[in-house]
Write a protein that holds these residues in place. Structure first.
Motif, mmCIF file in Angstrom:
data_model
loop_
_atom_site.group_PDB
_atom_site.id
_atom_site.type_symbol
_atom_site.label_atom_id
_atom_site.label_comp_id
_atom_site.label_asym_id
_atom_site.label_seq_id
_atom_site.Cartn_x
_atom_site.Cartn_y
_atom_site.Cartn_z
ATOM 1 N N UNK A 82 -0.919 -0.564 -3.518
ATOM 2 C CA UNK A 82 -0.008 0.566 -3.674
ATOM 3 C C UNK A 82 -0.710 1.860 -3.288
ATOM 4 N N UNK A 83 0.010 2.970 -3.435
ATOM 5 C CA UNK A 83 -0.528 4.277 -3.069
ATOM 6 C C UNK A 83 -0.882 5.048 -4.336
ATOM 7 N N UNK A 84 -0.657 6.339 -4.350
ATOM 8 C CA UNK A 84 -1.082 7.187 -5.463
ATOM 9 C C UNK A 84 -0.064 7.192 -6.600
ATOM 10 N N UNK A 85 -0.563 7.010 -7.834
ATOM 11 C CA UNK A 85 0.268 7.080 -9.034
ATOM 12 C C UNK A 85 -0.317 8.126 -9.971
ATOM 13 N N UNK A 137 0.804 -1.212 0.000
ATOM 14 C CA UNK A 137 0.000 0.000 0.000
ATOM 15 C C UNK A 137 0.833 1.256 0.000
ATOM 16 N N UNK A 138 2.127 1.171 -0.332
ATOM 17 C CA UNK A 138 3.026 2.317 -0.189
ATOM 18 C C UNK A 138 3.589 2.828 -1.510
ATOM 19 N N UNK A 139 3.825 1.965 -2.475
ATOM 20 C CA UNK A 139 4.490 2.376 -3.709
ATOM 21 C C UNK A 139 3.661 3.416 -4.453
ATOM 22 N N UNK A 140 4.346 4.442 -4.959
ATOM 23 C CA UNK A 140 3.678 5.480 -5.735
ATOM 24 C C UNK A 140 4.708 6.316 -6.477
ATOM 25 N N UNK A 144 -3.312 0.389 -6.768
ATOM 26 C CA UNK A 144 -3.155 1.739 -6.220
ATOM 27 C C UNK A 144 -4.432 2.247 -5.548
ATOM 28 N N UNK A 145 -4.240 3.125 -4.575
ATOM 29 C CA UNK A 145 -5.395 3.778 -3.962
ATOM 30 C C UNK A 145 -5.999 4.787 -4.918
#
Length: 603
Positions: A227-230, A196-199, A254-255
């Motif tokens: 993942x997080x925001x991309x 939940x962290x990659x972005x 991604x969120x």
């Protein structure tokens, strides 16, 4: 006095003070191992200059916080032959790589690894490896830039990642790449970790793949799990088998995803969206790569109920996207139409046309003819239209949603058939206007039921009888909205001197709708003495005799005028039933008149 000698200061940038790796013994001819000389220079000064040359490096180079490594662009190249990592930065900040080139020749090598770092700048750097369409498996483990352990605020600008297994591999958020290029990387950008962290934010970048099958680039962007925001804005994608693969249907994605103003071409699929919670696609152009058969965008995990935006995207592969290309819960703006999701049903609202030069059409994608109705809070749902009644039906008839069916069974009984499995909330009203006792049968279609009693039909026999039916999709049942209405009346059983038997109108009152009732009996004038025995009977044949209703007998002691029994019940009376009073015993010198009072509700 003896003057101490030291390294010569070089000034590649006005106002900056650098030491040159040449002053510490580096040769830069691509033959001599310059590893020790470069590490000595890095230990001596925070600002190190690499003059034009090819610097052979065989093991790791060490930098500290605040370091600046500067060269003359691609003319200053570090050639790393090792198989581990050239620069490993752990918990460092404010380190700058600018005007350098790094070449990885060792399988599995990484150029720069950032772990727990902050404010690292990579500007005008070229990082290249040995991966090509001919060496796909051998050098797929080469990584240009590796971001781990909450590394943040990394600024990558005007940098070229070429011929690598992964140009950037990240499990961190809050890093950005701008005005950069990715060429012939197996994965140009790989978001990983499933934590939940990659972005990443990418602006004005080029993602290029070339070569023949097997192609050098499988995915330009791969986000392999939670993942997080991309964000991708103003980027160019071409030459990959898949342009972007977003998320994993099992592990998540991604969120949010912002993909706007990009141009994308691929050989198989432009964008494959497996999982993402808030996708936004706007103003993108989809093109076919040479030699491919691309599908612009796919949503193989459509059951995940994406809530997203798909606005003003264009494709050169056909005239326009189809409404069915985009998941149900997206807001969609296409050429000449606009769609907003309806989360309360399985249908969407599509608005097309204009209000100034043409008609405004609001249609339902599941059932034509349904209309939007709003409640007091402004929440709109699809409802069947209210139909105006046509001529009275006198023969078998199949109703439609929203029908108001006037019926005249004076010439003979007939059947009204309800539509099979209509939309939830569909209502139909059936009204019997004639005075005959001919049955008007209302039958459910298919496997539907009426009133959840296991029955598939009800009958109307009396004049002005009404059935107002509403359909529940959850139970596949029509419910009579007349159910629950009060059932209350008095029936004059005998109008003269009380006598045994069924009274003046022996068949009794008729129930054309099932009901749950309580009854009591009431006298007119008094008996001289004694008491009357009265009982509730029923029949379905309109005959003078019937069948006793269980527990339906009671005693009326009419020693005074207007005497009553206690209420007894409840009794469930089926539709199509006549209810009778049978007087089985009389008091002494009976008085006149007997009434039956009924109270309850229709079922």
């Amino acid at each position: 006095m003896t003057l101490l000698s030291g390294p010569t200061l070089h000034y590649p940038v006005t106002g900056e003070r650098f030491v040159s790796v040449r002053d510490f013994g580096a040769v830069g001819d691509g033959v001599v191992d310059d590893t020790t000389a470069i590490n000595t220079a890095l230990a001596a000064s925070a600002s190190v200059y690499f003059p034009s040359g090819t610097y052979k490096v065989t093991s790791a180079l060490t930098v500290t916080s605040g370091a600046v490594l500067y060269g003359n662009g691609i003319n200053s190249e570090l050639q790393y032959s090792g198989t581990s990592t050239l620069f490993t930065l752990t918990s460092l900040q404010d380190v700058t790589f600018t005007g350098l080139s790094i070449y990885l020749s060792g399988a599995g090598a990484t150029a720069i690894s950032l772990s727990g770092c902050f404010l690292i700048q990579i500007d005008r750097v070229r990082i290249r490896g040995a991966h090509t369409d001919k060496t796909v498996t051998t050098y797929r483990g080469q990584v240009g830039l590796l971001l781990t352990s909450n590394t943040g605020n990394t600024r990558i600008h005007s940098t070229h990642f070429a011929n690598l297994g992964a140009g950037i591999k990240t499990s961190c958020i809050q890093n950005e790449v701008t005005n950069s290029r990715f060429t012939n990387c197996y994965y140009s950008v790989w978001g990983t970790g499933n934590s939940g962290n990659a972005g990443l934010v990418a602006v004005a970048c080029e993602f290029i793949g070339t070569g023949s099958s097997p192609f050098s680039t499988l995915y330009h962007v791969w986000i392999d799990g939670s993942a997080n925001t991309w964000s991708f804005t103003g980027c160019w994608f071409e030459g990959a088998d898949y342009g972007l693969v977003i998320g994993d249907s099992t592990n998540g994605g991604p969120s949010s995803l912002w993909f706007c103003g990009n141009k994308i071409a691929a050989r198989t699929v432009g964008i494959q969206v497996n999982y993402v919670r808030q996708p936004h696609f706007e103003g993108n152009e989809f093109n076919l790569d040479s030699g491919g058969t691309m599908t612009e965008i796919t949503f193989p995990g459509a059951g995940l109920n994406y809530e997203g935006v798909f606005f003003n995207n264009v494709t050169t592969l056909r005239s326009d996207f189809a409404d069915s290309d985009i998941p149900q819960y997206f807001n969609v703006a296409r050429r000449g139409s606009f769609r907003v999701p309806n989360f309360l049903s399985s249908s969407n609202l599509t608005v097309s046309g204009t209000t100034s030069t043409g008609n405004l059409a609001v249609t339902n994608s599941v059932t034509n003819g349904y209309v939007l109705k709003s409640d007091a809070s402004g929440n709109a749902t699809w409802q069947p239209p209210v139909q105006m009644p046509t001529a009275s039906k006198t023969a078998n008839y199949t109703a439609v949603a929203g029908d108001l069916v006037l019926c005249n069974a004076g010439s003979g009984a007939f059947t009204v058939t309800l539509p099979t499995t209509p939309l939830n909330g569909t209502r139909i009203l059936v009204f019997k206007s004639d005075t005959s006792q001919n049955a008007l049968t209302i039958t459910a279609g298919g496997a539907d039921l009426i009133n959840a009693t296991g029955t598939t039909s009800i009958k109307l026999t009396s004049q002005y009888a009404v059935a107002y039916l509403e359909y529940s999709l959850a139970t596949t049942t029509w419910y009579n909205l007349e159910a629950g209405a009060p059932c209350k009346f008095s029936w004059a059983v005998q109008s003269s001197t009380r006598a045994t038997g069924y009274g003046d109108l022996p068949e009794g009152p008729y129930f054309d709708q099932a009901a749950s009732i309580w009854v009591r009996w009431r006298s007119g004038t008094a008996d001289a003495s004694g008491s009357n025995t009265v009982a509730l009977y029923s029949n379905t044949s309109n005959t003078a005799t019937g069948t006793a209703v269980t527990s339906g007998s009671t005693t009326l002691t009419a020693t005074s005028a207007g005497a009553t029994t206690s209420w007894i019940g409840p009794f469930t009376i089926a539709a199509g039933t006549y209810v009778q009073t049978n007087v089985t015993a009389l008091g002494t010198t009976p008085g006149a008149r007997l009434y039956m009072d009924v109270t309850g509700v229709y079922l």
